[in-house]
Write an enzyme that holds these catalytic residues in place. Sequence first.
Site, PDB file in Angstrom:
ATOM      1  N   GLU A  60      -2.671   5.915   7.100  1.00 43.30           N
ATOM      2  CA  GLU A  60      -1.960   6.682   8.143  1.00 43.30           C
ATOM      3  C   GLU A  60      -2.556   6.432   9.528  1.00 43.30           C
ATOM      4  O   GLU A  60      -2.614   7.331  10.381  1.00 43.30           O
ATOM      5  CB  GLU A  60      -1.875   8.162   7.776  1.00 43.30           C
ATOM      6  CG  GLU A  60      -1.084   8.314   6.476  1.00 43.30           C
ATOM      7  CD  GLU A  60      -0.408   9.628   6.283  1.00 43.30           C
ATOM      8  OE1 GLU A  60      -0.078  10.288   7.282  1.00 43.30           O
ATOM      9  OE2 GLU A  60      -0.187   9.987   5.115  1.00 43.30           O
ATOM     10  N   ARG A  92     -32.431  22.398  -7.605  1.00 45.22           N
ATOM     11  CA  ARG A  92     -33.374  21.291  -7.756  1.00 45.22           C
ATOM     12  C   ARG A  92     -34.694  21.625  -7.046  1.00 45.22           C
ATOM     13  O   ARG A  92     -34.695  22.083  -5.894  1.00 45.22           O
ATOM     14  CB  ARG A  92     -32.749  20.036  -7.143  1.00 45.22           C
ATOM     15  CG  ARG A  92     -33.658  18.862  -7.031  1.00 45.22           C
ATOM     16  CD  ARG A  92     -33.889  18.194  -8.367  1.00 45.22           C
ATOM     17  NE  ARG A  92     -34.718  17.016  -8.224  1.00 45.22           N
ATOM     18  CZ  ARG A  92     -35.075  16.245  -9.238  1.00 45.22           C
ATOM     19  NH1 ARG A  92     -34.676  16.533 -10.474  1.00 45.22           N
ATOM     20  NH2 ARG A  92     -35.828  15.187  -9.030  1.00 45.22           N
ATOM     21  N   TRP A 126       0.847  -1.214   0.000  1.00 45.58           N
ATOM     22  CA  TRP A 126       0.000   0.000   0.000  1.00 45.58           C
ATOM     23  C   TRP A 126       0.870   1.247   0.000  1.00 45.58           C
ATOM     24  O   TRP A 126       0.562   2.214   0.706  1.00 45.58           O
ATOM     25  CB  TRP A 126      -0.947   0.028   1.201  1.00 45.58           C
ATOM     26  CG  TRP A 126      -1.784  -1.190   1.376  1.00 45.58           C
ATOM     27  CD1 TRP A 126      -1.838  -1.975   2.483  1.00 45.58           C
ATOM     28  CD2 TRP A 126      -2.702  -1.761   0.445  1.00 45.58           C
ATOM     29  NE1 TRP A 126      -2.718  -3.015   2.304  1.00 45.58           N
ATOM     30  CE2 TRP A 126      -3.272  -2.901   1.050  1.00 45.58           C
ATOM     31  CE3 TRP A 126      -3.097  -1.432  -0.852  1.00 45.58           C
ATOM     32  CZ2 TRP A 126      -4.199  -3.708   0.413  1.00 45.58           C
ATOM     33  CZ3 TRP A 126      -4.021  -2.235  -1.482  1.00 45.58           C
ATOM     34  CH2 TRP A 126      -4.567  -3.343  -0.857  1.00 45.58           C
TER      35      TRP A 126
END
Length: 379
Positions: free
Chosen positions: A363, A268, A156
């Site tokens: 992380e 909308r 990764w």
Amino acid sequence: MDFELTPEQKMIRDTAREFAAREIAPKAAELDKTSRWPSEILAKMAELGLLGVAIPQEHGGAGMDAVSYALAMEEVSAACASCGVIMSVNNSLFCDPVYKFGSADQKERVLQPVASGQKLGCFGLTEPMSGSDAQTMVTNGEKTSGGWVINGAKNWITNGPHADWIVVFAVTDRSGSKVKHTAFLVERGTPGFTQNAADHKLGIHAAHSCTVFFENCKVPDANVLGQAGDGFKVAMATLDGGRIGIACQAIGIARAALDKSVAYAKERKSFGVPIAQHQAIQFMLADMATQLDAARLLAWRAATMKDKGVRHSAESAMAKLYASEMATRVTHKAIQIHGGYGYSTEFPVERHYRDARITEIYEGTSEIQRMVIAANLLK
Ligand code: CAA
């Protein structure tokens, strides 16, 4: 307490915002669809100093502070989360430890080209069988005369397929009750250091990650970063800064989703009025904005502490924990506000939703952030 940004901080925020709107945002959907590495964008980010924001100018950086870095990370990530994490890894996970722990030679030879963006850096801590429990890594570094031989694999590794340098962590002493680790700087092309093809992921498609391998890879003593045996502390201190970057990536993603939701809600119509006039939509927008601001304040606090040289492990963990979970909630609501269109790949909010998810994982997962925060409370 002063929430006002300095003129320099406002300048970098505005510069990054204008750059991201002009150069990055128009390409974000295409980068996501094609998983193309954004090399032309990175070259322009380098020119602006965005690949070494908080590194002093004499070492190739822009000479700004950690708060400026946080601001720039939000702007870039609001346009494209992939560009955000490429930037974050180069700044926080590579340049930062080389600046903090590197020798004068390493700062000139390694940091200068990476902070200025001529070269790219990455960070090798995670392994196939050790992610959260990072100390259990098996990558081994053995001392030989004049250097070390590294064997193992790291996965990764964001930027891995393209990076010119990696800071990699290996076990170098198993003699005591606790194993000791060492951090090494390894250049692409060093015999025995190879990279797999890029991983396939749910989101951040243009930010390539891969597995990298070290097979009898010889590294000179001059490339040990910090003291031999202190590698785990180098990794942990580095992640204290990195987590601020990922918090700001999450904040950028959430801000983009909120901005699009506000605009859509005004346009909308349902039941004869713009949906923004329905309290159900207003309450969602209000919650999204409040949580976004709370995350931003946590990230700015951690960055301010970093600038003051104060230990900020718990504060960075809080910022990363809250911001990443907030981004998942906010992007989820953004899809809800957009209804069926939100679920369509023709609208950007589904990309924000997919991109947000990783911020709760890399992380340090949310669970690891809670461990760091709890350890700080209970010490
Ligand atoms: N700064 C300096 N030193 C630190 C530190 C810090 N923030 N945190 C811990 N240390 C020191 C401790 O003081 C301790 O020192 P001593 O041995 O001298 O006492 C030593 O490091 C070990 O600390 P712990 O006992 O707390 O370590 P632990 O094994 O219990 O693990 C952990 C702590 C927080 C769970 C850690 O393993 C961790 O953070 N795990 C998650 C790893 C992670 O975040 N991986 C992400 C990979 S990078 C990535 O994702 C990049 C990307 O692609 C974007």
